[in-house]
Design an enzyme around this catalytic site. Sequence first.
Site, mmCIF file in Angstrom:
data_model
loop_
_atom_site.group_PDB
_atom_site.id
_atom_site.type_symbol
_atom_site.label_atom_id
_atom_site.label_comp_id
_atom_site.label_asym_id
_atom_site.label_seq_id
_atom_site.Cartn_x
_atom_site.Cartn_y
_atom_site.Cartn_z
ATOM 1 N N LEU A 24 0.868 -1.174 0.000
ATOM 2 C CA LEU A 24 0.000 0.000 0.000
ATOM 3 C C LEU A 24 0.908 1.227 0.000
ATOM 4 O O LEU A 24 1.978 1.209 0.615
ATOM 5 C CB LEU A 24 -0.893 0.033 1.249
ATOM 6 C CG LEU A 24 -1.978 -1.036 1.383
ATOM 7 C CD1 LEU A 24 -2.692 -0.889 2.728
ATOM 8 C CD2 LEU A 24 -2.978 -0.969 0.246
ATOM 9 N N ASP A 25 0.476 2.289 -0.680
ATOM 10 C CA ASP A 25 1.238 3.538 -0.650
ATOM 11 C C ASP A 25 1.387 4.022 0.785
ATOM 12 O O ASP A 25 0.534 3.745 1.637
ATOM 13 C CB ASP A 25 0.526 4.630 -1.465
ATOM 14 C CG ASP A 25 0.524 4.345 -2.954
ATOM 15 O OD1 ASP A 25 1.328 3.502 -3.404
ATOM 16 O OD2 ASP A 25 -0.285 4.974 -3.669
ATOM 17 N N ARG A 26 2.427 4.772 1.020
ATOM 18 C CA ARG A 26 2.702 5.285 2.367
ATOM 19 C C ARG A 26 1.514 6.066 2.926
ATOM 20 O O ARG A 26 1.171 5.968 4.106
ATOM 21 C CB ARG A 26 3.950 6.180 2.319
ATOM 22 C CG ARG A 26 4.434 6.633 3.681
ATOM 23 C CD ARG A 26 5.730 7.411 3.556
ATOM 24 N NE ARG A 26 6.267 7.766 4.858
ATOM 25 C CZ ARG A 26 7.421 8.391 5.038
ATOM 26 N NH1 ARG A 26 8.164 8.720 3.992
ATOM 27 N NH2 ARG A 26 7.832 8.682 6.257
#
Length: 319
Positions: A145-147
Site C-alpha cells: 500500500l502507498d505510504r
Amino acid sequence: MISSNNNSNPVQFIDISANQAGQRIDNFLLTLEKGVPKSRIYRAIRKGEVRVNKGRIKQTYRIQEGDNIRIPPLRTSEKTTIDTVSFSMTKQLNDSVLLEDDDLLVLNKPAGLAVHAGSNISQGIIEALRIIRSDLPYLELVHRLDRGTSGCLLLAKNRAALLNLQQQMLEHDMNKRYLTLLKGQLDEQELLVEQPLIKNSVSSGERMVKVDAEGKYAKTVFITRATFPQAQLTEVVLYTGRTHQIRVHAAHLGHPLAGDDKYGQRTFNKDMKKFGLKRMFLHAWKLGIRHPGSDEYIELEAPLPQNLENVITKLKAQA
C-alpha cells in the site's frame, strides 16, 4: 541460520530453511539484499561470488532446504542496520492487527507508514515487524500500500501461504475495495475505467505513473456512495494492482483524490483542508480472499479511520 566473518562488510553463510526453499537464487538474493541493484546480484552469481554448497550455480537455480549459501558483500557502502523499533511504532503496529493465524497476519495499516524501507526511509512496516515479531521464522508482504494509504495490509507467515495469495492476485481472485473522496461528482453511479498505465520518472527522480497506450492493462470501478457540494465519497473496486492505479485513474477522469499531492488538484486539496483533511483520503476498506490454508472465502474489513470519518461528518453538515 546466518553466520559471517568479523570484517565490517562480511561474507555471509546462510542455511536454507523449509520456508525459504523453492525460490530461485536470484529472487532470494533480491529479497534478502533489498536496495542492491539487480545487475550487482546477477554479476555476483555469474562470477561465482555466490556459491551454494561451495559450488557455482546459475541464476535459475532453485534453493533447497539445507543448502548452505555463500553471499559476498554486495553493498558498495555500509548501511546502518536498525535492530530496534520505537515504543510508539511497536504499539501502533500491535494495535493494528485485524487477524492473525498460522498462515496470515493482517494489519489495518496506519497512514504515513511505509510498508518497507527505501529512499530516505530507514525502517518500514515489514522491517519493524520482523524485529517486533522475532518469534516468527518467516514474514513477507503479500502486497503493498502507498505510504499515505491506510487499511488492510496482508502478510504471509510461511512461503506456501505467500505463493497461494500471490497466485490469487495474479488471477484477480482477490476482492479489493477502497474508500476515497473524489473531487466533484461522477456522471454515473458506477463507472468502469480500463486505461493502461505506465511508470516513468520526472527530472527530479520522482516516480510518476500516467495513462499510456504502451502501458500495462489496469481496471478500476468507481461506485458513488455519498455526494457533497464539492466532493463525493466513493467506493473503489480494484481489479488489477498497478502502482498508484486508483490515484491515476481518478485524475484521468478529472476527479482526483482529496489530499493527493502528486496527482491531485491543489485548490481542491486546499478546500478539503478546511474540513480537517490532513492526509490523502484513500483507505483499503475491504479485502476478500480464499484462505491459503482452508480455501474458505474470508472477508476482512478495516473501519474508516476516525480522522477521515470526521471529514465526512463535516462535509455532511455543510450539505
